[in-house]
Design an enzyme around this catalytic site. Sequence first.
Site, mmCIF file in Angstrom:
data_model
loop_
_atom_site.group_PDB
_atom_site.id
_atom_site.type_symbol
_atom_site.label_atom_id
_atom_site.label_comp_id
_atom_site.label_asym_id
_atom_site.label_seq_id
_atom_site.Cartn_x
_atom_site.Cartn_y
_atom_site.Cartn_z
ATOM 1 C CE LYS A 123 -37.952 10.701 -27.821
ATOM 2 N NZ LYS A 123 -39.241 11.457 -27.869
ATOM 3 C CG HIS A 152 -27.440 19.195 -37.403
ATOM 4 N ND1 HIS A 152 -26.513 18.175 -37.831
ATOM 5 C CD2 HIS A 152 -27.808 19.044 -36.344
ATOM 6 C CE1 HIS A 152 -26.275 17.575 -36.874
ATOM 7 N NE2 HIS A 152 -26.914 17.746 -35.742
HETATM 8 P P1 NAD Z 1 -44.536 7.275 -18.977
HETATM 9 O O1 NAD Z 1 -43.205 6.609 -18.685
HETATM 10 O O2 NAD Z 1 -44.854 8.546 -17.785
HETATM 11 O O3 NAD Z 1 -45.685 6.436 -19.209
HETATM 12 C C1 NAD Z 1 -45.879 5.384 -19.935
HETATM 13 C C2 NAD Z 1 -47.072 4.620 -19.227
HETATM 14 O O4 NAD Z 1 -47.419 3.729 -20.141
HETATM 15 C C3 NAD Z 1 -46.636 3.876 -17.926
HETATM 16 O O5 NAD Z 1 -47.697 4.201 -16.903
HETATM 17 C C4 NAD Z 1 -46.561 2.435 -18.402
HETATM 18 O O6 NAD Z 1 -46.932 1.573 -17.104
HETATM 19 C C5 NAD Z 1 -47.640 2.363 -19.421
HETATM 20 N N1 NAD Z 1 -47.625 1.153 -20.370
HETATM 21 C C6 NAD Z 1 -46.548 0.409 -20.755
HETATM 22 N N2 NAD Z 1 -46.692 -0.741 -21.295
HETATM 23 C C7 NAD Z 1 -47.929 -0.635 -21.490
HETATM 24 C C8 NAD Z 1 -48.959 -1.495 -22.202
HETATM 25 N N3 NAD Z 1 -48.457 -2.634 -22.809
HETATM 26 N N4 NAD Z 1 -50.292 -1.284 -22.141
HETATM 27 C C9 NAD Z 1 -50.536 -0.201 -21.313
HETATM 28 N N5 NAD Z 1 -49.991 0.728 -20.848
HETATM 29 C C10 NAD Z 1 -48.455 0.665 -20.944
HETATM 30 O O7 NAD Z 1 -44.245 8.011 -20.348
HETATM 31 P P2 NAD Z 1 -45.030 9.056 -21.081
HETATM 32 O O8 NAD Z 1 -43.920 10.296 -20.931
HETATM 33 O O9 NAD Z 1 -46.414 9.191 -20.714
HETATM 34 O O10 NAD Z 1 -44.806 8.520 -22.710
HETATM 35 C C11 NAD Z 1 -45.680 7.813 -23.312
HETATM 36 C C12 NAD Z 1 -45.510 7.955 -24.753
HETATM 37 O O11 NAD Z 1 -45.634 9.313 -25.455
HETATM 38 C C13 NAD Z 1 -44.394 7.377 -25.281
HETATM 39 O O12 NAD Z 1 -44.508 6.840 -26.656
HETATM 40 C C14 NAD Z 1 -43.600 8.796 -25.618
HETATM 41 O O13 NAD Z 1 -42.442 8.860 -26.667
HETATM 42 C C15 NAD Z 1 -44.685 9.649 -25.919
HETATM 43 N N6 NAD Z 1 -44.254 11.105 -25.743
HETATM 44 C C16 NAD Z 1 -44.112 11.832 -24.416
HETATM 45 C C17 NAD Z 1 -44.071 13.131 -24.158
HETATM 46 C C18 NAD Z 1 -43.929 13.716 -22.775
HETATM 47 O O14 NAD Z 1 -43.792 14.940 -22.664
HETATM 48 N N7 NAD Z 1 -43.676 12.920 -21.781
HETATM 49 C C19 NAD Z 1 -44.150 13.964 -25.443
HETATM 50 C C20 NAD Z 1 -44.383 13.239 -26.519
HETATM 51 C C21 NAD Z 1 -44.543 12.018 -26.792
#
Ligand code: NAD
Length: 473
Positions: free
Chosen positions: A108, A66
Amino acid sequence: MSATNGYSFFGAVEKSFDKAANFTKWDPGILEQIKACNSIYSMRFPVRMDDGRIEVIEAYRVQHSHHKTPCKGGIRFAAEVNQDEVMALASLMTYKCAIVNVPFGGGKGGIKINPKKYSVYELEKITRRYTAELVKKNFIGPGTDVPAPDYGTGEREMAWIVDTYMGLRPGEIDALGCVTGKPVTQGGVRGRREATGLGIFYGVREVCNMPEIMDRVGLPIGIAGKKVIVQGLGNVGYHAAKFFQQAGAKIIALAEYEGAIRNDDGLDVDAVFEHRKTSGSILNFAGAQNFAKNLDALEYDCDILIPAALENVINGENAPRVKAKIIGEGANGPLTPEADEVFVKKGTIVIPDMYLNAGGVTVSYFEWLKNLSHVRYGRMEKRFTENMNAHIISQIEELTGKQVSEREHQFIVHGPEEVDLVHSGLEETMITATREIIDEWKRNPQIPDMRTAAYVVAINKVGTSYAELGIFP
Ligand code: NAD
């Protein structure tokens, strides 16, 4: 607090933090306060499923820090969600926001469900009930805690959240700012969808433009021609891969959870995406070869590897076989501390998650500002800028007696649209953050890697906040 298979993600974050804290001069009490999760809300609530069953849902919201408010961080829907993971992700958000100068504390949320196993109606009920629980405990609001999308969630879920919130807090004038990543029609901002992938591209591009770093890894400057592998074709991975391809890189392999494919001549990201959508699998894409296992893609020879799926995919076991010269962490926590040690020895540059994937939160900040100001970016100045630019061109043409080509005229006159301003703000943010981290690394050559340098930058910023705010008696 439970960790997965004895691996504690929060423990890994603490380990990286402690390593970096040795390079700072903060009082141990301040360091302990920065590291701790301030508030943890672990909840269980019942939801009636389509078949009449009542299922008890396990969910969390963690506010790590915070030192600035509101707290900010996505909501994850995944079967693996646990308190340890949400705590780790919340703390990464604090450091991430500090590095990219977004004035939020880290937060989160997570719901322990595999969203693929629920109907849309069930998902809506779960999301709305989760939001109501957050409202009851004051864990959501434009000034307290602002969620966003993460793994397994997107614009649809954010629309349900804002609608539930507004229903429970009628008349709250800034209510739209209670969550970001909303559809544009529901108070979202243009450019949010691709923000994380674009931010990753900007960050990696900046590193690839630094001669001293490229000398270290023995690669030529720039993105064009680089061989890139991306794991995860979700929101983050898909957009990151597209921006690399647009900049002239070759996407030589793509991995999804059902398998992985490669083509040394380069894969067309949109064509692979379409193929996966229609066939239900990334495998058997025309002109590409399948890997035996999806994890094999991480070990294939390339210049840049972008793990953009989940945490803990590169560890002490497979890190020695990873051949990439540069790893850009698209996902949160894809490398374990053991993998980091391997890469320091190998001289691999790891561009750390805690700032590289900050594009999402940066543009979320722009969305939140838009919601508080109640006006679309560019609305006030676009026409003024266009009129002024047209006037400047006509003056130049009159004075020189020469005509600017129609194409150049259009380009120069063009006033900023919302998406132009958002992309420009993001580019500036990522370039500045990359340079700050690299400067810290150069200032102190004892710092072993870029992650530690990034933590040092974050600790110094959060530490300054705590020190200047003082500790309440
Ligand atoms: P998402 O759900 O849109 O996509 C994740 C993808 O990874 C899916 O297509 C899924 O099928 C695939 N996947 C799952 N297991 C897998 C494996 N073993 N091998 C290969 N592919 C696999 O999620 P996202 O929003 O793209 O988030 C992905 C990562 O990025 C997470 O760690 C999240 O915390 C991080 N992140 C996301 C954002 C955001 O804006 N969405 C921002 C910062 C960080």
